[in-house]
Design a protein around this motif. Structure first.
Motif, PDB file in Angstrom:
ATOM      1  N   HIS A 277      -8.072 -24.521  -0.648  1.00 24.23           N
ATOM      2  CA  HIS A 277      -9.205 -25.168   0.024  1.00 24.23           C
ATOM      3  C   HIS A 277     -10.407 -25.111  -0.914  1.00 24.23           C
ATOM      4  CE1 HIS A 277     -11.868 -25.420   3.924  1.00 24.23           C
ATOM      5  NE2 HIS A 277     -12.183 -26.328   3.027  1.00 24.23           N
ATOM      6  N   ARG A 278     -10.836 -26.286  -1.340  1.00 25.86           N
ATOM      7  CA  ARG A 278     -12.024 -26.383  -2.192  1.00 25.86           C
ATOM      8  C   ARG A 278     -13.172 -26.994  -1.382  1.00 25.86           C
ATOM      9  NH1 ARG A 278     -10.901 -28.263  -7.938  1.00 25.86           N
ATOM     10  NH2 ARG A 278     -10.367 -26.044  -7.977  1.00 25.86           N
ATOM     11  N   ILE A 279     -14.301 -26.290  -1.369  1.00 29.66           N
ATOM     12  CA  ILE A 279     -15.475 -26.701  -0.604  1.00 29.66           C
ATOM     13  C   ILE A 279     -16.539 -27.160  -1.584  1.00 29.66           C
ATOM     14  CG2 ILE A 279     -17.268 -25.917   0.997  1.00 29.66           C
ATOM     15  CD1 ILE A 279     -15.069 -23.596   1.601  1.00 29.66           C
ATOM     16  N   VAL A 280     -17.053 -28.354  -1.371  1.00 32.80           N
ATOM     17  CA  VAL A 280     -18.118 -28.892  -2.213  1.00 32.80           C
ATOM     18  C   VAL A 280     -19.316 -29.167  -1.319  1.00 32.80           C
ATOM     19  CG1 VAL A 280     -18.814 -30.696  -3.823  1.00 32.80           C
ATOM     20  CG2 VAL A 280     -16.415 -29.965  -3.719  1.00 32.80           C
ATOM     21  N   GLY A 281     -20.459 -28.588  -1.658  1.00 35.64           N
ATOM     22  CA  GLY A 281     -21.643 -28.821  -0.842  1.00 35.64           C
ATOM     23  C   GLY A 281     -22.838 -28.027  -1.315  1.00 35.64           C
ATOM     24  N   SER A 282     -23.940 -28.249  -0.624  1.00 29.70           N
ATOM     25  CA  SER A 282     -25.209 -27.598  -0.948  1.00 29.70           C
ATOM     26  C   SER A 282     -25.148 -26.110  -0.621  1.00 29.70           C
ATOM     27  CB  SER A 282     -26.324 -28.265  -0.136  1.00 29.70           C
ATOM     28  OG  SER A 282     -27.559 -27.638  -0.350  1.00 29.70           O
ATOM     29  N   SER A 283     -25.918 -25.330  -1.359  1.00 28.97           N
ATOM     30  CA  SER A 283     -26.045 -23.896  -1.085  1.00 28.97           C
ATOM     31  C   SER A 283     -27.408 -23.635  -0.448  1.00 28.97           C
ATOM     32  CB  SER A 283     -25.899 -23.070  -2.365  1.00 28.97           C
ATOM     33  OG  SER A 283     -26.198 -21.706  -2.109  1.00 28.97           O
ATOM     34  N   ILE A 284     -27.426 -23.510   0.869  1.00 27.64           N
ATOM     35  CA  ILE A 284     -28.688 -23.257   1.572  1.00 27.64           C
ATOM     36  C   ILE A 284     -29.217 -21.872   1.229  1.00 27.64           C
ATOM     37  CG2 ILE A 284     -29.788 -23.120   3.832  1.00 27.64           C
ATOM     38  CD1 ILE A 284     -27.517 -24.953   4.873  1.00 27.64           C
TER      39      ILE A 284
ATOM     40  N   ASP B 279     -12.042 -21.881  -2.929  1.00 26.92           N
ATOM     41  CA  ASP B 279     -13.117 -21.846  -3.915  1.00 26.92           C
ATOM     42  C   ASP B 279     -14.244 -22.784  -3.509  1.00 26.92           C
ATOM     43  OD1 ASP B 279     -11.890 -24.242  -4.537  1.00 26.92           O
ATOM     44  OD2 ASP B 279     -11.793 -23.885  -6.692  1.00 26.92           O
ATOM     45  N   TYR B 280     -15.383 -22.572  -4.145  1.00 31.84           N
ATOM     46  CA  TYR B 280     -16.613 -23.269  -3.753  1.00 31.84           C
ATOM     47  C   TYR B 280     -17.301 -23.861  -4.975  1.00 31.84           C
ATOM     48  CZ  TYR B 280     -21.562 -23.778  -2.445  1.00 31.84           C
ATOM     49  OH  TYR B 280     -22.829 -24.246  -2.255  1.00 31.84           O
ATOM     50  N   VAL B 281     -17.625 -25.149  -4.885  1.00 29.80           N
ATOM     51  CA  VAL B 281     -18.370 -25.850  -5.928  1.00 29.80           C
ATOM     52  C   VAL B 281     -19.737 -26.201  -5.358  1.00 29.80           C
ATOM     53  CG1 VAL B 281     -18.506 -27.880  -7.421  1.00 29.80           C
ATOM     54  CG2 VAL B 281     -16.277 -26.830  -6.941  1.00 29.80           C
ATOM     55  N   ARG B 282     -20.745 -25.546  -5.892  1.00 33.22           N
ATOM     56  CA  ARG B 282     -22.093 -25.885  -5.433  1.00 33.22           C
ATOM     57  C   ARG B 282     -22.504 -27.239  -5.985  1.00 33.22           C
ATOM     58  NH1 ARG B 282     -27.927 -22.836  -6.648  1.00 33.22           N
ATOM     59  NH2 ARG B 282     -29.180 -24.357  -5.464  1.00 33.22           N
ATOM     60  N   HIS B 283     -22.927 -28.127  -5.081  1.00 31.61           N
ATOM     61  CA  HIS B 283     -23.390 -29.441  -5.498  1.00 31.61           C
ATOM     62  C   HIS B 283     -24.564 -29.835  -4.603  1.00 31.61           C
ATOM     63  CE1 HIS B 283     -23.135 -33.479  -7.270  1.00 31.61           C
ATOM     64  NE2 HIS B 283     -23.430 -33.912  -6.057  1.00 31.61           N
ATOM     65  N   GLU B 284     -25.740 -29.923  -5.191  1.00 35.05           N
ATOM     66  CA  GLU B 284     -26.929 -30.279  -4.422  1.00 35.05           C
ATOM     67  C   GLU B 284     -27.105 -31.795  -4.388  1.00 35.05           C
ATOM     68  OE1 GLU B 284     -28.484 -28.147  -2.684  1.00 35.05           O
ATOM     69  OE2 GLU B 284     -27.506 -26.374  -3.538  1.00 35.05           O
ATOM     70  N   PRO B 285     -27.274 -32.355  -3.208  1.00 33.66           N
ATOM     71  CA  PRO B 285     -27.483 -33.806  -3.121  1.00 33.66           C
ATOM     72  C   PRO B 285     -28.826 -34.198  -3.726  1.00 33.66           C
ATOM     73  CG  PRO B 285     -27.893 -32.778  -1.004  1.00 33.66           C
ATOM     74  CD  PRO B 285     -27.344 -31.702  -1.903  1.00 33.66           C
ATOM     75  N   ARG B 286     -28.863 -35.290  -4.430  1.00 36.07           N
ATOM     76  CA  ARG B 286     -30.092 -35.705  -5.117  1.00 36.07           C
ATOM     77  C   ARG B 286     -31.261 -35.834  -4.146  1.00 36.07           C
ATOM     78  NH1 ARG B 286     -29.133 -40.185  -9.799  1.00 36.07           N
ATOM     79  NH2 ARG B 286     -27.115 -39.482 -10.585  1.00 36.07           N
ATOM     80  N   ASN B 287     -32.259 -35.025  -4.330  1.00 33.04           N
ATOM     81  CA  ASN B 287     -33.536 -35.133  -3.633  1.00 33.04           C
ATOM     82  C   ASN B 287     -33.493 -34.802  -2.135  1.00 33.04           C
ATOM     83  OD1 ASN B 287     -33.585 -37.349  -5.943  1.00 33.04           O
ATOM     84  ND2 ASN B 287     -35.700 -36.692  -5.637  1.00 33.04           N
ATOM     85  N   VAL B 288     -32.317 -34.732  -1.529  1.00 30.17           N
ATOM     86  CA  VAL B 288     -32.239 -34.554  -0.082  1.00 30.17           C
ATOM     87  C   VAL B 288     -32.343 -33.064   0.256  1.00 30.17           C
ATOM     88  CG1 VAL B 288     -30.877 -34.969   2.001  1.00 30.17           C
ATOM     89  CG2 VAL B 288     -30.788 -36.609   0.099  1.00 30.17           C
ATOM     90  N   PRO B 289     -33.352 -32.656   1.019  1.00 33.01           N
ATOM     91  CA  PRO B 289     -33.501 -31.245   1.360  1.00 33.01           C
ATOM     92  C   PRO B 289     -32.490 -30.823   2.422  1.00 33.01           C
ATOM     93  CG  PRO B 289     -35.195 -32.529   2.464  1.00 33.01           C
ATOM     94  CD  PRO B 289     -34.443 -33.484   1.579  1.00 33.01           C
ATOM     95  N   THR B 290     -31.876 -29.666   2.240  1.00 34.99           N
ATOM     96  CA  THR B 290     -30.857 -29.196   3.177  1.00 34.99           C
ATOM     97  C   THR B 290     -31.271 -27.865   3.802  1.00 34.99           C
ATOM     98  OG1 THR B 290     -29.634 -28.081   1.411  1.00 34.99           O
ATOM     99  CG2 THR B 290     -28.998 -30.356   1.937  1.00 34.99           C
ATOM    100  N   ALA B 291     -30.756 -27.607   5.004  1.00 35.75           N
ATOM    101  CA  ALA B 291     -31.139 -26.395   5.728  1.00 35.75           C
ATOM    102  C   ALA B 291     -30.060 -26.057   6.747  1.00 35.75           C
ATOM    103  CB  ALA B 291     -32.489 -26.599   6.428  1.00 35.75           C
ATOM    104  N   PHE B 292     -30.231 -24.899   7.379  1.00 36.10           N
ATOM    105  CA  PHE B 292     -29.283 -24.464   8.410  1.00 36.10           C
ATOM    106  C   PHE B 292     -29.332 -25.401   9.617  1.00 36.10           C
ATOM    107  CE2 PHE B 292     -30.319 -20.333   6.294  1.00 36.10           C
ATOM    108  CZ  PHE B 292     -29.053 -20.096   5.795  1.00 36.10           C
ATOM    109  N   TRP B 293     -28.179 -25.587  10.231  1.00 34.06           N
ATOM    110  CA  TRP B 293     -28.029 -26.441  11.408  1.00 34.06           C
ATOM    111  C   TRP B 293     -27.011 -25.765  12.322  1.00 34.06           C
ATOM    112  CZ3 TRP B 293     -24.170 -29.025  13.990  1.00 34.06           C
ATOM    113  CH2 TRP B 293     -24.516 -30.118  14.801  1.00 34.06           C
ATOM    114  N   ARG B 294     -27.264 -25.705  13.574  1.00 29.73           N
ATOM    115  CA  ARG B 294     -26.554 -24.901  14.555  1.00 29.73           C
ATOM    116  C   ARG B 294     -25.073 -24.665  14.236  1.00 29.73           C
ATOM    117  NH1 ARG B 294     -27.020 -25.920  21.106  1.00 29.73           N
ATOM    118  NH2 ARG B 294     -26.271 -23.876  21.769  1.00 29.73           N
ATOM    119  N   GLY B 295     -24.788 -23.437  13.835  1.00 30.74           N
ATOM    120  CA  GLY B 295     -23.423 -23.059  13.494  1.00 30.74           C
ATOM    121  C   GLY B 295     -23.162 -23.022  12.007  1.00 30.74           C
TER     122      GLY B 295
END
Length: 744
Positions: free
Chosen positions: A482-489, A523-539
């Motif tokens: 399982h490979r997870i790609v996404g922002s690191s809050i 494993d985890y691949v940190r990838h920040e979306p261009r310019n889009v601010p990310t934050a915690f969301w319920r759960g």
């Protein structure tokens, strides 16, 4: 926000204390300035002021003890009138802590629940830090887990000291006295004393070292259904949320932020705006404009009349398609390994069948019922901030940074929250309000319109997951990647929590499955979306992880031609609590015992997160146009010891409704650097007539309490998508489901 922020909590040393030392809380007592009795928790290592007996409590509604009284981190106060005050370290945003935490105090203190009143705790990390989260904040479904033992000990120690004070006065053995209904009674029945009468004497009693808590069989309040203490004022309109703040001489601000992420203000023509009655002033700042008015309507009309030119910058080229393409490319990279068990290569070599899948989940806005707002009064000698926030100390810190004032001059007045869901873990609204307030010198309420709120949120990240599994001849998984790609809050919110490239929130659930899988790599691949601010969301992590894992588990069951419930049961032998909730939910839903008509299907999910175990069964109908209706949801929850069953049921129901909304409709899309959605017209909420019957079955347990505010949302989506597959034969690997069915 569960293990991710719990991991951040391990870095509480930034406040001067280790997590272990924080968990070893001591007790101390003192006399309040009014002569009352104050009980609190002290840190093993005291500050210099604490050692000298000086109070560091202060703040809204909290009366500081006299000099010479050692009373840090106070939670419980009893004055000479017998009034019991709980200094509330958590905030109420609909989850019920303003009832549950008083229940814990009242139970052990032996007072009626309705006699406990609440004062907001002021910003003070040293006194009110949640050791599970490493800060003074509300989130991660930790409130009861954090309070379960400390609050009960606070109440029990107070009771023991009051009894000891009475026994001393009556010159009898304390064992011959008992506490009951806010009084101490002598066994002979000839003497009684109220807590108020005993307050001064109790404060002089030694703090008990061996605090004996009630046995659960003796609980009179905890574990019983209790009506919410904050409901009456919310019904009659007297409850005060951040948006309700009114101050003498206050003005009102409406905001227009740059619509493009990262863009700035070029110019503004406010000629027409200044002709609108009630408009006072137009304030420009780096990436937006504020219109100041005598009331909100004037400010809002003035904002709509502005003619603004923006420097859009490179962000204008950003789109959802571009972001997803870049994530897909990033998914080809080797990630930081969060889990590596067994020999995955050998498992795939020996497998008889291989299953591969890619799952995607969109950006999501919080869309809290109470839009973003903040009232400030900035003066040369101080700054007051009124709002509803999950992070009072971070708000205070933002005020310090924006004004240059010392912390004691920045006062945060916290209020009820009209929805948090992680959005009010941020402090951007306070920073912006202070920028405006610094130019006015009078109190100003800054309110974002719904459009500004949705288009300038800090979003639940877009996630891109790649999974593969090998099945043996019996259909059992013998290899899993399982490979997870996404922002690191957490890299932004709590950087020390991210170690060796692993954001513990991003990999949650995925890296700690309840299933028996002998060979697995996550494993985890940190990838920040261009310019889009990310934050915690319920759960947060569990919401993302459960959708992917439970959907893929369903795929494996179908490939193996085994009933999805039985398939899961066979893999849950080492996690009996998870298997039990699966059994309870499926039995209550009569799984496999009822035939369903064409176009209707049932799906199941299992989850372990937030210290709780959940299983859900969703029944859905899919019409010929691809419209989905959820007919019913049956849920079983094992959250350990339950404080208020009514709150558990309500939180699960609310979480499920929140989850259905996101699964069916939730999606933020980007075009030309702009959020395309703007209001509830195109960022839909579940409507009343679409809300299904929801059954909540609470499993009795003697385990320590788990979290309840977020699991309902986190476990919901895969139950729906698995039900859609059962109804249509279409496997949905991307949310929201409505878009996927219509495009299929």
């Amino acid at each position: 926000m569960s293990r991710g922020l719990l991991e951040a909590g391990r870095h509480a040393a930034s406040a001067g204390f280790s997590r272990r030392s924080f968990l070893k809380l001591g007790l101390t007592a003192g006399v309040t300035a009014s002569g009352g009795f104050l009980l609190g928790f002290s840190m093993p290592v005291a500050s210099q002021d604490q050692a000298k007996g000086k109070s560091i409590i202060g703040g809204d509604g909290i009366e500081s003890p006299q000099d010479g009284v050692f009373a840090p981190n106070a939670f419980v106060q009893i004055d000479t009138s017998g009034k019991v005050v709980l200094i509330m370290p958590k905030v109420e945003m609909g989850q019920g802590v303003y009832t549950a935490l008083p229940m814990l105090i009242a139970e052990e203190l032996e007072v009626p629940l309705d006699s406990v009143t609440i004062d907001h705790a002021p910003p003070n990390e040293k006194l009110f830090m949640d050791p599970l989260l490493g800060g003074q904040l509300t989130g991660g479904s930790t409130s009861i887990r954090y309070a379960w033992e400390p609050m009960r000990k606070a109440g029990a120690a107070a009771r023991m000291m009051l009894v000891a004070a009475a026994a001393q006065q009556w010159q009898c053995d304390a064992s011959s006295c008992r506490a009951e209904n806010g009084k101490v009674l002598h066994a002979a029945g000839d003497r009684t004393a109220s807590y108020g009468e005993l307050a001064r004497a109790a404060a002089k009693m030694p703090v008990p070292q061996d605090i004996k808590l009630k046995e659960t069989k003796d609980f009179r309040i905890v574990g019983k259904p209790v009506r919410r203490l904050d409901s009456p004022e919310k019904v009659d309109g007297t409850a005060v949320f951040g948006l309700d703040v009114r101050l003498p001489g206050m003005v009102y601000a409406a905001i227009v932020n740059c619509p493009v992420f990262g863009g700035t203000l070029a110019s503004v023509d406010d000629t027409h705006t200044k002709t609108i009655p009630g408009v006072r002033q137009v304030i420009k700042f780096d990436n937006g404009v504020a219109v100041i008015g005598d009331h909100t309507w004037a400010a809002k009309r003035g904002a709509a009349a502005l003619a603004i030119q923006w420097n859009e910058g490179a962000g204008a080229n950003v789109s959802t398609r571009l972001i997803v393409d870049e994530m897909a490319k990033a998914s080809e990279k080797q990630g930081a390994v969060a889990r590596n068990d067994g020999d995955v290569g050998k498992g795939f070599a020996n497998g008889k069948t291989r299953v591969d899948a890619v799952y995607q989940q969109p950006f999501l806005a919080h869309a809290t019922m109470e839009p973003i707002n903040c009232t400030v009064h900035v003066r040369p000698d101080g700054c007051d901030i009124w709002l509803g926030t999950q992070v009072p100390t971070r708000i205070q810190g933002a005020g310090v940074q924006a004004t240059g004032l010392p912390p004691e001059k920045v006062v945060v007045h916290n209020h009820l929250l009209g929805g948090g869901f992680g959005r009010r873990l941020e402090f951007d609204m306070a920073t912006q309000a202070i920028k405006i307030g610094k130019q006015l010198g009078v109190p100003v309420k800054v309110t974002w319109s719904r459009e500004e709120d949705i288009q300038h949120d800090m979003y639940r990240p877009y996630y891109y997951d790649k999974l593969s599994a090998a099945l043996d001849a019996n259909g059992k998984p013998i290899a899993w990647t399982h490979r997870i790609v996404g922002s690191s809050i957490l890299s932004r919110f709590a950087p020390p929590a991210v170690k060796n490239g692993i954001d513990p929130d991003a990999v949650e659930v995925a890296s700690d499955l309840p299933y028996d899988l002998p060979n697995q790599v996550v494993d985890y691949v940190r990838h920040e979306p261009r310019n889009v601010p990310t934050a915690f969301w319920r759960g947060v992590g569990p919401t993302r992880g459960t959708f992917v894992v439970e959907s893929f588990m369903d795929e494996l069951a179908v490939q193996a031609k085994i009933d999805p419930v039985q398939y899961r049961r066979d893999l849950l032998g080492k996690t009996p609590r998870a298997r039990n909730v699966l059994d309870v939910a499926t039995q209550a839903a009569a799984w496999g015992k009822q035939s369903v008509p064409q176009g209707q299907g049932r799906g199941v999910s299992v989850m372990h997160a937030f210290g709780s175990y959940f299983s859900m069964v969703a029944d859905v109908t899919v019409d010929k146009e691809g419209g989905v209706r959820v007919n019913k949801v049956v849920c079983a929850v094992d959250c350990g010891m339950v404080v208020n069953p009514s709150t558990v049921e309500a939180q699960v129901q609310g979480g499920i409704i929140f989850g259905i909304t996101a699964a069916l409709y939730g999606e933020i899309t980007i075009k030309n650097g702009r959020v395309e959605q703007s209001n509830f017209t195109d960022y839909r909420m579940l409507r009343i007539d679409e809300t299904p019957p929801i059954e909540v079955h609470i499993v009795k347990s003697t385990e320590a309490p788990g979290g309840i505010g977020e699991p309902g949302t986190a476990a919901l989506a895969p139950a729906i998508t698995n039900a859609i597959y059962a109804a249509t034969g279409k496997r949905l690997r991307q949310l929201p489901v409505g878009n996927q069915l219509r495009s299929a």
